[in-house]
Design an enzyme around this catalytic site. Structure first.
Site, PDB file in Angstrom:
ATOM      1  N   GLY A   1       0.776  -1.240   0.000  1.00 23.94           N
ATOM      2  CA  GLY A   1       0.000   0.000   0.000  1.00 23.94           C
ATOM      3  C   GLY A   1       0.802   1.281   0.000  1.00 23.94           C
TER       4      GLY A   1
ATOM      5  CG  ASP B   1       5.012  -1.330   0.675  1.00 26.62           C
ATOM      6  OD1 ASP B   1       6.130  -1.773   0.331  1.00 26.62           O
ATOM      7  OD2 ASP B   1       4.226  -0.781  -0.114  1.00 26.62           O
TER       8      ASP B   1
ATOM      9  CG  ASP C   1      10.103 -10.325   0.904  1.00 23.90           C
ATOM     10  OD1 ASP C   1       9.468 -10.328  -0.180  1.00 23.90           O
ATOM     11  OD2 ASP C   1      11.315 -10.578   0.979  1.00 23.90           O
ATOM     12  CG  PHE C   2       4.499  -8.704  -1.906  1.00 24.43           C
ATOM     13  CD1 PHE C   2       5.495  -8.924  -2.842  1.00 24.43           C
ATOM     14  CD2 PHE C   2       3.878  -7.461  -1.882  1.00 24.43           C
ATOM     15  CE1 PHE C   2       5.864  -7.942  -3.734  1.00 24.43           C
ATOM     16  CE2 PHE C   2       4.251  -6.465  -2.775  1.00 24.43           C
ATOM     17  CZ  PHE C   2       5.247  -6.707  -3.702  1.00 24.43           C
TER      18      PHE C   2
ATOM     19  NE  ARG D   1      -3.613   3.412  -6.917  1.00 28.97           N
ATOM     20  CZ  ARG D   1      -2.474   4.104  -6.924  1.00 28.97           C
ATOM     21  NH1 ARG D   1      -1.471   3.713  -6.154  1.00 28.97           N
ATOM     22  NH2 ARG D   1      -2.319   5.165  -7.685  1.00 28.97           N
TER      23      ARG D   1
ATOM     24  CG  HIS E   1       2.172  -2.427 -13.254  1.00 29.68           C
ATOM     25  ND1 HIS E   1       1.526  -2.012 -12.123  1.00 29.68           N
ATOM     26  CD2 HIS E   1       3.173  -1.539 -13.462  1.00 29.68           C
ATOM     27  CE1 HIS E   1       2.097  -0.910 -11.669  1.00 29.68           C
ATOM     28  NE2 HIS E   1       3.104  -0.599 -12.452  1.00 29.68           N
TER      29      HIS E   1
END
Length: 659
Positions: free
Chosen positions: A183, A205, A236-237, A252, A256
């Protein structure tokens, strides 16, 4: 192609203007500053800076008022140092131009970097391959707090609308949980938090970004922190799932950024955290394809299979488990079924943006826009003088009210607030709520009681005044006939003076408001014409103004037809009804100069309308008839007739007779 080849120069010039805060220097100087002054403050050579600003002015960013004198316009005003767009420009010029874009070809041509989809084999990594061959862009930001903060602010510049525009957040139950994965500084969560006070929020984040977000919330949304409705959790996604069992997971502009393999890893981790009632909202860019979409063969069931796997931990019966990659989505997005768990917002085309901009520019009258701009300038000056941020919080607006009430009549400050709200609403959607808050309205009410004074209105014209003007013009010229015709039509047609004359300001003139000769119809006992628009007619529906003949010396029919004959003889082909002897339309100042040649200053342009209303009331006309003839949408007309003792007596007599 030559123009496209020069595009990097435009971006470089924007970088100069942004990094040296040229827009900030020009702020508060609507007439502009000489480039020598700008260069001195920016500590740049004046001659070269002038060339930079001139190129930007040609591109409609800044305006060159005169030779080497530059001023802000709307575009340049948006790159002041406090705006997200300025951070975006600086990010491009400071990071992308220097470390990424110049190395695109070198990366593509390299046998190691070219075929690779690794996030460590990008043009950005090429620029630092010797120093840190395994570094990523986000790792680079983590080591540079200033650039990281600038990047986080820059990302909010892409926000073209809140998540509320495409997802019904209000339908979530009280106490619902919302997790913004990746975010950033909270650009999405802050408006959500402000408008939905029952949600429990989590922002996730990287650790250094979380610290930036906390500071951002302290400035922009302290109430949420005080209420302890938000949690800041590092993540840490790629390696771990988000906080578990949230009602909504929102991502969001994350997908990409990464190749397909990394995207799968991110989404798998999100899936691990989701409960049976969780849902995932992905908001991102979708690329248009120029190929014939009828030739694209994509199994659309894969889209639903992905949605079920990610959101419900289920697999479509009879279908193999298969991931749908970004390339498939980019080809199939227009044929994507609107699954309730898969929200897709199509990219707005450039033409729609252009048409919307034109529509927004036409939403208010040009004269109103000029007034509102003046109101906004007073607010910006107030904030600058007192060191306030321009964010129109209830505190700031209430301080502005107190300040302005000591300089102008308090009754006008409410109009100033409306103008400011109109001008800033696209930047601060909450401004109308803040303007109507108890703090602001009570402050304004208190200032009205302490500092307000009575309203001084112009005196109404009378029939004797009309007779005096008519008698004075024994051998009238064409301009005399024009003046008398406007005077009589304004009185008996209950016109505002602006409906019959040009505004004095050239930029406020609008041909759509001009009464045309072709709309005039003259009968034996009446004449009429079409008024294209008026103050209460915002959509140009128009009104027919009918004025009847009167017996005696004060006859508007005689005055009008006499002028019309002179006008048609002189200007048979010109379209406007009201024309002076030189063929131009009469301006407001022209009419008032003739009016005040025989009348005191207590009589003004509004005296025609108020005089007519007073006259008709004295004749016993009912209130609703006066309101209809005068095209009043409110009860404002009553202030003209209720305080006149002659009118009151006539009204009482008329009503007693009808009873």
């Amino acid at each position: 192609m030559i123009t496209r080849s020069y595009a990097p120069i435009d971006s470089a010039c924007l970088g100069v203007a942004s990094q040296d805060k040229v827009a900030d220097v020009l702020d508060g100087h609507p007439k502009g500053l000489h480039v020598d002054v700008i260069a001195e403050k920016a500590q740049l050579p004046a001659e070269k800076l002038a060339r930079v600003l001139r190129l930007l002015a040609v591109k409609h960013c800044f305006k060159e008022v005169s030779k080497d004198v530059f001023a802000n316009n709307r575009l340049s005003h948006s790159i002041r140092s406090t705006t997200p767009l300025a951070a975006l420009v600086s990010t491009f010029s400071d990071i992308c131009h220097e470390n990424a874009w110049p190395f695109l070809y070198s990366t593509l041509a390299d046998p190691e970097y070219g075929p690779s989809n690794s996030p460590t084999k990008t043009p950005f990594n090429w620029s630092m391959r010797k120093e840190k061959p395994d570094a990523t862009f986000f790792g680079y930001l983590a080591e540079r707090p200033e650039k990281s903060e600038m990047f986080g602010k820059a990302m909010t510049a892409f926000e073209t609308g809140g998540v509320q525009e495409f997802y019904p957040i209000g339908s979530l139950p009280t106490g619902a949980t919302w997790c913004d994965v990746g975010g950033g500084q909270g650009g999405v969560l802050i408006p959500v938090a402000n408008t939905h006070p029952t949600l429990r929020l989590t922002l996730q984040d990287q650790l250094h970004v979380i610290e930036e977000a906390k500071q951002h919330f302290v400035l922009e949304c302290p109430g949420v922190l005080n209420e302890k409705r938000i949690s800041f959790v590092p993540i840490d996604f790629f390696k771990e799932p988000p906080v578990p069992n949230q009602d909504v997971y929102y991502m969001r502009m994350i997908i990409h950024d990464w190749p397909d393999a990394e995207c799968i890893q991110i989404l798998e981790n999100v899936r691990k955290a989701m409960g049976s009632q969780s849902r995932l909202l992905v908001r991102d860019f979708s690329l248009n394809s120029m190929i014939d979409r009828s030739d694209v063969h994509v199994d659309l069931d894969n889209v639903q299979d992905l949605a079920h796997n990610l959101l419900l931990r289920q697999r479509l019966r009879g279908k193999p488990s298969r991931w749908l990659f970004k390339s498939d989505v980019s080809m199939a997005y227009r044929r994507l079924p609107m699954h309730p768990l898969w929200q897709v917002k199509q990219v707005i085309t450039e033409r729609l943006l252009q048409e919307r901009a034109i529509a927004l520019g036409s939403a208010i009258d040009p004269s109103s826009h000029i007034t509102y701009t003046s109101h906004l300038q007073s607010y910006l000056t107030f904030c600058k003088i007192h060191g306030f941020d321009i964010n129109p919080t209830p505190d700031t607006l209430s301080f502005y009210v107190v300040f302005m009430c000591h300089h102008i009549q308090p009754r006008s400050v409410g109009q100033y607030l409306s103008g400011i709200a109109n001008q800033l609403e696209h930047l601060y959607p909450h401004i109308r709520t803040n303007r109507s808050s108890a703090l602001v309205t009570r402050t304004l009410a208190g200032c009205n009681k302490r500092l307000g004074s009575g309203v001084t209105r112009k005196d109404p014209l009378t029939l004797d005044d009309l007779l005096a003007f008519s008698s004075h013009a024994r051998d009238p010229t064409h301009d005399d006939l024009l003046f008398l015709s406007i005077l009589f039509c304004g009185f008996f047609g209950l016109h505002r003076l602006g409906e019959l004359t040009w505004p004095d300001r050239l930029d406020s003139r609008d041909w759509r408001k001009v009464v045309m000769r072709t709309t005039v119809h003259v009968a034996m006992d009446t004449f009429d014409y079409i008024l294209p628009t008026h103050k209460a007619d915002r959509f140009f529906e128009g009104n027919k103004v009918v004025i009847a003949k009167r017996d005696g010396e004060i006859d508007p029919h005689f005055v009008f037809t006499r002028y019309l004959a002179s006008r048609d003889r002189r200007f048979p082909v010109l379209p406007a009804l009201w024309l002076k002897a030189d063929g131009t339309m009469p301006a407001r100042s022209w009419f008032l100069a003739r009016l005040h040649a025989r009348m005191p200053r207590s009589i003004g342009g509004h005296s025609l309308r108020s005089g007519g209303a007073t006259y008709f009331a004295s004749q016993g006309w009912p209130d609703d008839r006066i309101q209809a003839v005068g095209r009043w949408t409110s009860e404002a007309f009553r202030m003209y007739i209720r305080k006149n003792p002659v009118v009151l007596q006539a009204l009482l007599h008329a009503r007693a007779s009808s009873a």
